[in-house]
Design a protein around this motif. Sequence first.
Motif, PDB file in Angstrom:
ATOM      1  N   ILE A 147      25.891  42.111  55.030  1.00 58.69           N
ATOM      2  CA  ILE A 147      27.093  41.597  55.680  1.00 58.69           C
ATOM      3  C   ILE A 147      28.074  41.082  54.609  1.00 58.69           C
ATOM      4  O   ILE A 147      27.683  40.341  53.709  1.00 58.69           O
ATOM      5  N   ALA A 148      29.334  41.518  54.728  1.00 57.12           N
ATOM      6  CA  ALA A 148      30.407  41.109  53.807  1.00 57.12           C
ATOM      7  C   ALA A 148      29.989  41.134  52.331  1.00 57.12           C
ATOM      8  O   ALA A 148      30.076  40.140  51.631  1.00 57.12           O
ATOM      9  N   PRO A 149      29.508  42.289  51.843  1.00 57.83           N
ATOM     10  CA  PRO A 149      29.135  42.343  50.426  1.00 57.83           C
ATOM     11  C   PRO A 149      30.360  42.227  49.524  1.00 57.83           C
ATOM     12  O   PRO A 149      31.480  42.442  49.991  1.00 57.83           O
ATOM     13  N   LEU A 150      30.098  41.892  48.277  1.00 61.18           N
ATOM     14  CA  LEU A 150      31.202  41.762  47.323  1.00 61.18           C
ATOM     15  C   LEU A 150      31.711  43.153  46.949  1.00 61.18           C
ATOM     16  O   LEU A 150      31.060  43.873  46.186  1.00 61.18           O
ATOM     17  N   ILE A 151      32.851  43.525  47.514  1.00 57.64           N
ATOM     18  CA  ILE A 151      33.506  44.785  47.129  1.00 57.64           C
ATOM     19  C   ILE A 151      35.020  44.546  47.178  1.00 57.64           C
ATOM     20  O   ILE A 151      35.484  43.723  47.966  1.00 57.64           O
ATOM     21  N   PRO A 152      35.769  45.270  46.339  1.00 56.61           N
ATOM     22  CA  PRO A 152      37.223  45.062  46.383  1.00 56.61           C
ATOM     23  C   PRO A 152      37.797  45.584  47.700  1.00 56.61           C
ATOM     24  O   PRO A 152      37.345  46.619  48.197  1.00 56.61           O
ATOM     25  N   ALA A 153      38.775  44.882  48.244  1.00 52.99           N
ATOM     26  CA  ALA A 153      39.502  45.412  49.401  1.00 52.99           C
ATOM     27  C   ALA A 153      40.235  46.669  48.927  1.00 52.99           C
ATOM     28  O   ALA A 153      40.627  46.762  47.754  1.00 52.99           O
ATOM     29  N   GLY A 154      40.429  47.614  49.830  1.00 55.32           N
ATOM     30  CA  GLY A 154      41.092  48.868  49.458  1.00 55.32           C
ATOM     31  C   GLY A 154      42.478  48.639  48.864  1.00 55.32           C
ATOM     32  O   GLY A 154      42.934  49.392  48.013  1.00 55.32           O
ATOM     33  N   ASP A 155      43.143  47.569  49.325  1.00 63.53           N
ATOM     34  CA  ASP A 155      44.507  47.307  48.849  1.00 63.53           C
ATOM     35  C   ASP A 155      44.557  46.168  47.821  1.00 63.53           C
ATOM     36  O   ASP A 155      45.618  45.581  47.604  1.00 63.53           O
ATOM     37  N   ALA A 156      43.403  45.882  47.185  1.00 63.69           N
ATOM     38  CA  ALA A 156      43.413  44.814  46.168  1.00 63.69           C
ATOM     39  C   ALA A 156      43.840  45.378  44.814  1.00 63.69           C
ATOM     40  O   ALA A 156      43.546  46.529  44.489  1.00 63.69           O
ATOM     41  N   ARG A 157      44.517  44.546  44.051  1.00 68.06           N
ATOM     42  CA  ARG A 157      44.888  44.920  42.690  1.00 68.06           C
ATOM     43  C   ARG A 157      43.739  44.489  41.765  1.00 68.06           C
ATOM     44  O   ARG A 157      43.354  43.315  41.775  1.00 68.06           O
ATOM     45  N   LEU A 158      43.175  45.423  40.997  1.00 68.10           N
ATOM     46  CA  LEU A 158      42.040  45.095  40.131  1.00 68.10           C
ATOM     47  C   LEU A 158      42.551  44.585  38.793  1.00 68.10           C
ATOM     48  O   LEU A 158      43.478  45.152  38.219  1.00 68.10           O
ATOM     49  N   ILE A 159      41.952  43.489  38.322  1.00 70.43           N
ATOM     50  CA  ILE A 159      42.313  42.969  36.994  1.00 70.43           C
ATOM     51  C   ILE A 159      41.022  42.764  36.209  1.00 70.43           C
ATOM     52  O   ILE A 159      40.124  42.039  36.649  1.00 70.43           O
ATOM     53  N   ASP A 160      40.919  43.429  35.050  1.00 70.88           N
ATOM     54  CA  ASP A 160      39.769  43.210  34.174  1.00 70.88           C
ATOM     55  C   ASP A 160      40.124  42.044  33.254  1.00 70.88           C
ATOM     56  O   ASP A 160      41.033  42.136  32.429  1.00 70.88           O
TER      57      ASP A 160
END
Length: 219
Positions: free
Chosen positions: A185-198
């Motif tokens: 349930i609600a695993p840690l994954i980026p939302a499809g519309d999230a901006r990824l920052i390393d």
Amino acid sequence: MIIAIDGPAGVGKSTVARLLAARLGYLYLDTGALYRAVAWKTLRSGIRPTDHESVTTLMPTTLIHMQFLNGAMQVSVDGSDVTEELRTPEVTATASIVSAIPAVREWLLPIQRQIGQRGSVVAEGRDVGTKVFPTAAYKFFLEADADVRVARRHRELVAAGRGGAVETTSGDLADRDRRDRTRSIAPLIPAGDARLIDTSALSPDQVVEQMIATVSTGS
Ligand code: DC
């Protein structure tokens, strides 16, 4: 206005979210503190965190309150201020376990959303952009190399007077990561519309600058 920041442990989320909230004059919502509050209550009640049924029965009689004083968040459980106790290794490990219990997540959902209604908020956690505030105006997902995250977390623990062997920090972080990313349930994954920052090679200020640039251009 909600800005959602998600990512794994040790990636710098809390530091960045706090700085961003201060820069914008928004409230800072640390959603992990709510899971830590449930963990605190579980430990205090002498319940094993893997005993889903008993943890679930605690929820209806638990009163969690968050208040914001000069930008800092204060958490009370059943009327006791537990803010300081939420950072112990026991609470940290227990929070990761109880956060996989569906009833705990369901119970905390409206509490988080109510805080989101108090005004403009920078909210930080694991499922803020995917589940808690799926319509957030801006979503960021932070990542960093595993060794960088271990080093950051270890520095934090040393600064708090809780530094042990770096191997212990590394093992604890890996265990938490695995649980957070693989729970059903609600695993840690980026939302499809999230901006990824390393953030591996960036300072907190540099990350905040990138976020401000995104927010101010509305991109
Ligand atoms: O961000 P933190 O380390 O304070 O979070 C403590 C635990 O709570 C973490 O192991 C996973 C869980 N958590 C979660 O499942 N969902 C959130 N939105 C925030 C935290």
